[in-house]
Design an enzyme around this catalytic site. Sequence first.
Site, mmCIF file in Angstrom:
data_model
loop_
_atom_site.group_PDB
_atom_site.id
_atom_site.type_symbol
_atom_site.label_atom_id
_atom_site.label_comp_id
_atom_site.label_asym_id
_atom_site.label_seq_id
_atom_site.Cartn_x
_atom_site.Cartn_y
_atom_site.Cartn_z
ATOM 1 N N PHE A 132 1.976 -23.148 32.188
ATOM 2 C CA PHE A 132 2.519 -21.942 31.559
ATOM 3 C C PHE A 132 2.775 -22.246 30.078
ATOM 4 C CE2 PHE A 132 5.766 -18.858 30.433
ATOM 5 C CZ PHE A 132 5.183 -17.704 30.930
ATOM 6 N N ASP A 172 8.146 -28.269 37.055
ATOM 7 C CA ASP A 172 8.602 -26.923 36.730
ATOM 8 C C ASP A 172 8.411 -26.075 37.986
ATOM 9 O OD1 ASP A 172 8.863 -24.272 36.080
ATOM 10 O OD2 ASP A 172 7.917 -24.458 34.124
ATOM 11 N N TYR A 213 14.627 -15.889 38.402
ATOM 12 C CA TYR A 213 14.288 -14.464 38.551
ATOM 13 C C TYR A 213 12.996 -14.179 39.292
ATOM 14 C CZ TYR A 213 11.922 -15.674 34.130
ATOM 15 O OH TYR A 213 11.188 -16.275 33.161
ATOM 16 N N LYS A 214 12.310 -15.221 39.755
ATOM 17 C CA LYS A 214 11.084 -14.970 40.513
ATOM 18 C C LYS A 214 11.417 -14.935 42.006
ATOM 19 C CE LYS A 214 8.259 -16.979 36.798
ATOM 20 N NZ LYS A 214 7.517 -15.772 36.373
ATOM 21 N N ARG A 239 -2.918 -10.627 40.071
ATOM 22 C CA ARG A 239 -1.998 -11.527 40.777
ATOM 23 C C ARG A 239 -1.182 -10.754 41.794
ATOM 24 N NH1 ARG A 239 1.878 -15.231 37.255
ATOM 25 N NH2 ARG A 239 2.804 -13.172 36.863
#
Lengths: 420, 420
Positions: free
Chosen positions: B133, B205, B230-231, B379
């Site tokens: 990322f 990560d 938050y995922k 996705r």
Amino acid sequence: MTVTETGPAALAARAEALDAADGLAALRDRFLLPKGVVYLDGNSLGALPAAVPAAVEDAVRRQWGTDLIRSWNDNDWWGAPLRIGDTIGRLIGAAPGQVACGDSTSVQLFNALTAAARLRPDRQVLLTDPDHFPTDQYIADSVARMLGLTVRRVPVGELADVLAAEGHRVAVAAYGPVDYRTGELADMAALTAAAHEVGALFLWDLCHAAGALPVGLDAIGADLAVGCGYKYLSGGPGAPAFIYVAERHQDAFDHAVTGWHGHAEPFAMQSTYAPAPGIARARIGTPPLLSMLALEAALTAFDGVDMAALRAKSLSLTGLFLDCADAMLDGLGFTVATPREPERRGSQVSLRHEHAYPIVQAHIERGFIGDMRAPDILRFGFNALYVTHRDVFAAVEALREITATGEYTDERFAVRSAVT
Amino acid sequence: MTVTETGPAALAARAEALDAADGLAALRDRFLLPKGVVYLDGNSLGALPAAVPAAVEDAVRRQWGTDLIRSWNDNDWWGAPLRIGDTIGRLIGAAPGQVACGDSTSVQLFNALTAAARLRPDRQVLLTDPDHFPTDQYIADSVARMLGLTVRRVPVGELADVLAAEGHRVAVAAYGPVDYRTGELADMAALTAAAHEVGALFLWDLCHAAGALPVGLDAIGADLAVGCGYKYLSGGPGAPAFIYVAERHQDAFDHAVTGWHGHAEPFAMQSTYAPAPGIARARIGTPPLLSMLALEAALTAFDGVDMAALRAKSLSLTGLFLDCADAMLDGLGFTVATPREPERRGSQVSLRHEHAYPIVQAHIERGFIGDMRAPDILRFGFNALYVTHRDVFAAVEALREITATGEYTDERFAVRSAVT
């Protein structure tokens, strides 16, 4: 009424008269203050603005719960850091496009100090205040360690002289305009000018100034500033901080924590960092939006408020507190730590007393919430948006009673909590 | 039912049967999902857990509004980062006392990488993934620049070989177990062991893994990890991140952003930083408590949930999606980007299509919320706490219709938003 009328009854009458004449009195209705509480700790955590609960519920239920990921566009979550930055900018004298909201003060300090040092690559010294808030000193030491600089701690009172004598080696001076313990206010314009005179930059930490008094960053030619959202801005516990980067420094603003929101093309998902133009490069990662939208709602408490008028009321409140303390606390072991000249104090009055801790606890039990800082400081912060002159009188009157009667010596006030 | 029954009707029946047999089906009631929406973007922003609105309202009105500054003690705001850290720890296989919650992933990465490099002061190379990322890569470059290290980008597929050949110069390898675009899952245990074999550290990560699958940090002997809230943890937009520091590294954990909350004696307000013992030193500044308490409430959605059972359901969902895609999207221009072997995929399936953007937009208009990553990836994330097998079937069926009929070619789906 004359200045000679300093007995309690005269002071109480003066407080009533000042409230009656207060053109900002209606602003108090913009806050939800609990009954039976006089809140003098808005310099630590601001009271709850009335606009916040509905805004947060909307953020949770509609924006998050219903609109879900679409809120980045549909509710402009993406725009929040710079939109709120501009709103804060108005309160600190910054034209639009120079303030980004997000992260904690610690993180913003880290980025600001790194960028400042890189703006003066030929200079090795970072000046800061030995009485600065701890985080400011820790971050200065950490940045200096990483960049190979030297931190020199110079009291704010000696700063102008040190800059004049040795400023050619100084990359940046990092200070706060208001001493967090004593409430003493520095001359921001003069110190900024003294740094510029020798080619150094100035980084102001506005935690104890933003929302409390006019700061006028653009007017004084400030370089960089940071501040938190939860003291006089009343944005809620741990509300996001902010960073100000003067427009003239933005193109060369080269910071440390380079998150993808600050990239020139964030959604191109590139492998190497290319900073966005303007203040957008000061964005870091995904901001804590519930806290950030609470702050945005909180800032509406400042809508239409003239910062000069707010400052005048603040000085009226702190001035009355000092007068009350002089008249009513004499002989009870208190000394005043805050300068008496209006131009030398922030929106806070600090007293010293050898029994500061139990006195503050007893005061809180009576509903007067201030705080203390070790070893002997009682701190009282005055947010002029919601504190009244009658609050001030009552707070000092209660202090007098607690101390004169020995009420504070009860053992229940001696127990220290984890967080004081 | 056998594997040869792959027509749409058979797949629909299979989805129904799998839902009927799903032992975790009741967990869906722990979320407030909008009607008419199938939410497959929980890998970007998790849905709203039902426990959150009341918890946030309590945090705003009672804790902030009424208890005010006293909440640091009375509502244990002070304890929140480590208390919530321990709760997250259970989901990622970390025994208590090794996880601190707070700040953004960017900031946690900055601290973790700095500390990792300092744990291996005689090594000059930092390895990371060229497909990592963006923030991970930017922060690696920034830390390396500040510490005088070299970043080398090695694809995760080549990492074990590179470590074996040149690992003696590597301080830390920083990777994510799940590729955020393709959903490919790396072998965390093997890669961690490969790094340790040559004396290097591993920083994971977990943004796309925490809450989605068992991670087992302690079991694999992990050194450091970070992740967002938050995922799959569903903590709300920009929910605070977390950092894991294995107990054996804590005494030497020497990070960059040294805020006062991580000090050994924070309320002594000392001038120089002395880190707290244990994971408490990873605390930084005042955390955004409204966002953090929302995350804490959100994590109750995992109460009593066995991560192995959650992983099994996740694989059932992603497996069904792949089967449906094979059977129903054939000849429509899609290819599958996610590995088909269960042990090689996270909780996400990605497809490629040259018209990914308008197809995703048309899909969203029909109520199926996924997202896309440039240039051609669609996705779909599957949070097994609330996604059903029927959702999966319906999502693929809608994709088929949108593509087969050319529905996505309508011009309203071609307009790009600011945030995609």
